[in-house]
Enzyme design. Sequence first.
Site, mmCIF file in Angstrom:
data_model
loop_
_atom_site.group_PDB
_atom_site.id
_atom_site.type_symbol
_atom_site.label_atom_id
_atom_site.label_comp_id
_atom_site.label_asym_id
_atom_site.label_seq_id
_atom_site.Cartn_x
_atom_site.Cartn_y
_atom_site.Cartn_z
ATOM 1 N N SER A 134 0.797 -1.233 0.000
ATOM 2 C CA SER A 134 0.000 0.000 0.000
ATOM 3 C C SER A 134 0.824 1.276 0.000
ATOM 4 O O SER A 134 0.250 2.370 -0.049
ATOM 5 C CB SER A 134 -0.966 0.008 1.191
ATOM 6 O OG SER A 134 -2.085 -0.807 0.921
ATOM 7 N N LYS B 74 -0.105 3.691 -2.707
ATOM 8 C CA LYS B 74 -1.105 4.755 -2.596
ATOM 9 C C LYS B 74 -0.467 6.124 -2.391
ATOM 10 O O LYS B 74 -1.147 7.149 -2.567
ATOM 11 C CB LYS B 74 -2.081 4.438 -1.470
ATOM 12 C CG LYS B 74 -2.928 3.190 -1.748
ATOM 13 C CD LYS B 74 -3.937 2.946 -0.648
ATOM 14 C CE LYS B 74 -4.792 1.710 -0.921
ATOM 15 N NZ LYS B 74 -4.113 0.452 -0.560
ATOM 16 N N SER C 2 -6.167 3.345 3.996
ATOM 17 C CA SER C 2 -5.539 2.605 2.901
ATOM 18 C C SER C 2 -6.571 1.777 2.135
ATOM 19 O O SER C 2 -6.353 0.605 1.805
ATOM 20 C CB SER C 2 -4.418 1.704 3.427
ATOM 21 O OG SER C 2 -3.499 1.390 2.399
ATOM 22 N N LYS D 258 3.124 6.625 5.554
ATOM 23 C CA LYS D 258 2.240 5.581 5.038
ATOM 24 C C LYS D 258 2.804 4.202 5.348
ATOM 25 O O LYS D 258 4.014 3.996 5.295
ATOM 26 C CB LYS D 258 2.108 5.752 3.517
ATOM 27 C CG LYS D 258 1.080 4.848 2.844
ATOM 28 C CD LYS D 258 -0.339 5.324 3.085
ATOM 29 C CE LYS D 258 -1.364 4.365 2.520
ATOM 30 N NZ LYS D 258 -1.453 3.093 3.289
#
Length: 315
Positions: free
Chosen positions: A52, A55, A112, A214
């Site tokens: 992820s 993203k 997410s 993140k």
Amino acid sequence: MAAFTAGCATTETLSVAPPPAAPDKYAAIVVDAGNGKTLFQAYATAPRYPASLTKMMTLYLVFEAMQQGRLSGSTLIPVSDNAASQPPSRLGLKRGGQIDVDSAVQALATKSANDVAVAVAEYLGGSEDGFSRQMTARARQLGMTGTVFRNASGLPDPEQRTTARDMAVLGMALRQRFPQYYHYFSATEFSYRGKRIRGHNDTLGRIDGVDGIKTGYIRASGFNIVTSVNAGGRKLVIVVMGGETARKRNAHVEELIARYLPQASGGSLAASLYQAPPAAPAVAQVPAQGLGMPMPVAAAPALPDGSPVPEAEVR
């Protein structure tokens, strides 16, 4: 982009043990965000699955569209059947529904959400494949030479890859290019349709100085994180990939902060972000198990957990 320079000796680096992880998953880099100097790296240019962390680039293109006036926080994004059918993590969007851009950004940065990532990709790129090509093109422009995106979410795809170095480049670029939107990466929760939704980044609010960015996980990648640290006027960007658990990954991040924050310059965000990246050192290559991509051959003593780290890949 991001002309990182080597900044510590192999002997110093070897005293920092990575969390238990397979050698073909672990990678890490610590960059002084004030001058672009690399303070620590291990397998930093070896190919890894982003999960992820993908993203971050999805959000980069969203922020770019907002900055250019093509999107606003209130723009409504339609939800296709394809978007609504994505596996977790998800916000629970329904086919035929809509989500406003502000909620979408919060859902991507904090939750997410894979369903939101696909909806955004289809809206901005016409299709997720088209958006993925835009993501890869922007990665090249930023100097992310080891990254290929195949989807907007980070869900498993054997052709999707990145490096710890490239994720550090992207983390720094997001803060440099979009300071007005960077607060989204600092949130630990958000509200959507009356429900409080908590995020995945447990370093926020727990480790002093951490203010983003993140996390990511798929089975093939292990537990990944890009972390921004700002404490006492000193700034770091830290990437750890391939953690065995989120807890062990976070503990490794905390160890790297304690060791390298005192060495940070205290300057403003590195101007070297926009210089061409240096040529990668020449190292022997063997296939990386499970990736179908090359990784360096071990050529140095093992780290304390037994994982081999090539001397050419540790500085």
